[in-house]
Design a protein around this motif. Structure first.
Motif, PDB file in Angstrom:
ATOM      1  N   ALA A   1       1.156  -1.106   0.001  1.00 30.61           N
ATOM      2  CA  ALA A   1      -0.338   0.289   0.068  1.00 30.61           C
ATOM      3  C   ALA A   1       1.091   1.329  -0.048  1.00 30.61           C
ATOM      4  O   ALA A   1       0.677   2.249  -0.678  1.00 30.61           O
ATOM      5  N   VAL A   2       2.248   1.492   1.241  1.00 31.58           N
ATOM      6  CA  VAL A   2       2.688   2.398   0.449  1.00 31.58           C
ATOM      7  C   VAL A   2       3.525   2.555  -0.554  1.00 31.58           C
ATOM      8  O   VAL A   2       3.999   3.642  -1.041  1.00 31.58           O
ATOM      9  N   ALA A   3       3.945   1.062  -1.845  1.00 31.09           N
ATOM     10  CA  ALA A   3       4.492   1.263  -2.471  1.00 31.09           C
ATOM     11  C   ALA A   3       3.476   2.006  -3.507  1.00 31.09           C
ATOM     12  O   ALA A   3       3.941   2.841  -4.311  1.00 31.09           O
ATOM     13  N   PHE A   4       1.924   1.645  -3.152  1.00 26.01           N
ATOM     14  CA  PHE A   4       1.663   2.761  -4.742  1.00 26.01           C
ATOM     15  C   PHE A   4       0.958   3.805  -3.884  1.00 26.01           C
ATOM     16  O   PHE A   4       0.569   4.471  -4.740  1.00 26.01           O
ATOM     17  N   PHE A   5       1.111   3.963  -2.942  1.00 28.14           N
ATOM     18  CA  PHE A   5       0.555   5.521  -2.009  1.00 28.14           C
ATOM     19  C   PHE A   5       1.952   6.526  -3.192  1.00 28.14           C
ATOM     20  O   PHE A   5       1.980   7.445  -3.308  1.00 28.14           O
ATOM     21  N   ILE A   6       3.708   5.850  -2.992  1.00 29.01           N
ATOM     22  CA  ILE A   6       4.539   6.567  -3.556  1.00 29.01           C
ATOM     23  C   ILE A   6       4.545   6.378  -4.892  1.00 29.01           C
ATOM     24  O   ILE A   6       4.980   7.512  -5.687  1.00 29.01           O
ATOM     25  N   ALA A   7       3.569   5.021  -6.205  1.00 29.88           N
ATOM     26  CA  ALA A   7       3.572   5.677  -7.438  1.00 29.88           C
ATOM     27  C   ALA A   7       2.595   6.516  -7.777  1.00 29.88           C
ATOM     28  O   ALA A   7       2.679   7.044  -8.215  1.00 29.88           O
ATOM     29  N   PHE A   8       1.663   7.101  -6.717  1.00 29.66           N
ATOM     30  CA  PHE A   8       0.586   7.588  -7.010  1.00 29.66           C
ATOM     31  C   PHE A   8       1.316   9.154  -7.258  1.00 29.66           C
ATOM     32  O   PHE A   8       0.609   9.919  -7.666  1.00 29.66           O
ATOM     33  N   LEU A   9       2.016   9.522  -6.179  1.00 30.99           N
ATOM     34  CA  LEU A   9       2.850  10.485  -5.450  1.00 30.99           C
ATOM     35  C   LEU A   9       3.426  11.057  -7.058  1.00 30.99           C
ATOM     36  O   LEU A   9       3.269  12.507  -7.002  1.00 30.99           O
ATOM     37  N   ILE A  10       4.134  10.186  -7.268  1.00 31.87           N
ATOM     38  CA  ILE A  10       5.212  10.511  -8.630  1.00 31.87           C
ATOM     39  C   ILE A  10       4.410  10.560  -9.621  1.00 31.87           C
ATOM     40  O   ILE A  10       5.015  11.669 -10.512  1.00 31.87           O
ATOM     41  N   ASN A  11       3.353  10.486  -9.748  1.00 33.31           N
ATOM     42  CA  ASN A  11       2.578  10.340 -11.259  1.00 33.31           C
ATOM     43  C   ASN A  11       1.423  11.550 -11.034  1.00 33.31           C
ATOM     44  O   ASN A  11       1.313  12.588 -11.621  1.00 33.31           O
ATOM     45  N   ALA A  12       1.206  11.985 -10.035  1.00 34.46           N
ATOM     46  CA  ALA A  12       0.348  12.758  -9.884  1.00 34.46           C
ATOM     47  C   ALA A  12       0.974  14.184  -9.587  1.00 34.46           C
ATOM     48  O   ALA A  12       0.683  15.034 -10.636  1.00 34.46           O
ATOM     49  N   ALA A  13       2.440  13.888  -9.232  1.00 34.15           N
ATOM     50  CA  ALA A  13       3.061  15.117  -8.577  1.00 34.15           C
ATOM     51  C   ALA A  13       4.169  15.834 -10.340  1.00 34.15           C
ATOM     52  O   ALA A  13       4.951  16.004 -10.559  1.00 34.15           O
ATOM     53  N   GLU A  14       3.960  14.500 -10.925  1.00 32.88           N
ATOM     54  CA  GLU A  14       4.800  14.680 -12.155  1.00 32.88           C
ATOM     55  C   GLU A  14       5.805  14.930 -12.219  1.00 32.88           C
ATOM     56  O   GLU A  14       7.281  15.794 -12.825  1.00 32.88           O
ATOM     57  N   ILE A  15       6.380  14.129 -10.672  1.00 33.78           N
ATOM     58  CA  ILE A  15       7.795  14.369 -10.668  1.00 33.78           C
ATOM     59  C   ILE A  15       9.126  13.643 -10.987  1.00 33.78           C
ATOM     60  O   ILE A  15       8.632  12.611 -11.588  1.00 33.78           O
ATOM     61  N   SER A  16      10.132  14.200 -12.052  1.00 35.47           N
ATOM     62  CA  SER A  16      10.945  13.428 -12.878  1.00 35.47           C
ATOM     63  C   SER A  16      11.870  12.505 -11.754  1.00 35.47           C
ATOM     64  O   SER A  16      12.429  13.154 -11.557  1.00 35.47           O
ATOM     65  N   THR A  17      11.620  11.217 -12.176  1.00 33.05           N
ATOM     66  CA  THR A  17      12.914  10.592 -11.461  1.00 33.05           C
ATOM     67  C   THR A  17      13.485   9.383 -12.506  1.00 33.05           C
ATOM     68  O   THR A  17      13.039  10.250 -13.864  1.00 33.05           O
ATOM     69  N   ASN A  18      14.628   9.182 -12.410  1.00 36.51           N
ATOM     70  CA  ASN A  18      15.499   8.227 -13.643  1.00 36.51           C
ATOM     71  C   ASN A  18      14.541   7.073 -13.823  1.00 36.51           C
ATOM     72  O   ASN A  18      13.093   6.552 -13.197  1.00 36.51           O
ATOM     73  N   ASP A  19      15.507   6.269 -14.758  1.00 34.81           N
ATOM     74  CA  ASP A  19      14.828   5.380 -15.532  1.00 34.81           C
ATOM     75  C   ASP A  19      13.959   3.832 -14.087  1.00 34.81           C
ATOM     76  O   ASP A  19      13.012   3.551 -14.502  1.00 34.81           O
ATOM     77  N   THR A  20      14.810   4.479 -13.375  1.00 35.15           N
ATOM     78  CA  THR A  20      14.468   3.414 -11.934  1.00 35.15           C
ATOM     79  C   THR A  20      13.519   3.187 -11.320  1.00 35.15           C
ATOM     80  O   THR A  20      12.091   2.304 -11.260  1.00 35.15           O
ATOM     81  N   PHE A  21      13.271   3.917 -10.591  1.00 30.31           N
ATOM     82  CA  PHE A  21      11.744   4.914  -9.479  1.00 30.31           C
ATOM     83  C   PHE A  21      10.822   5.670 -10.541  1.00 30.31           C
ATOM     84  O   PHE A  21      10.590   6.564  -9.955  1.00 30.31           O
ATOM     85  N   THR A  22      11.029   4.865 -11.971  1.00 28.91           N
ATOM     86  CA  THR A  22       9.402   5.431 -12.519  1.00 28.91           C
ATOM     87  C   THR A  22       7.926   4.919 -11.484  1.00 28.91           C
ATOM     88  O   THR A  22       8.118   4.406 -10.395  1.00 28.91           O
TER      89      THR A  22
END
Length: 58
Positions: A7-28
């Motif tokens: 659930a925490v991993a899903f929340f982090i993925a949601f935050l990365i997607n919603a905030a459009e944070i640019s990350t490297n290829d590993t942490f998309t």
């Protein structure tokens, strides 16, 4: 325990997607979501469960 981590991993993925944070290829967000799905599948499969069927006594 694995379900909570998933659930925490899903929340982090949601935050990365919603905030459009640019990350490297590993942490998309997709990779973190797939990690969460893996953890959830392990939880449903019985890995990391608190109780085991062999440990019970009658």
């Amino acid at each position: 325990m694995l379900a909570i981590i998933a659930a925490v991993a899903f929340f982090i993925a949601f935050l990365i997607n919603a905030a459009e944070i640019s990350t490297n290829d590993t942490f998309t967000s997709t990779n973190i979501m797939l990690l969460g799905l893996t953890l959830l599948a392990l939880h449903v499969g019985g890995i990391g469960a608190g109780w085991s069927a062999r440990g019970r006594r009658r």
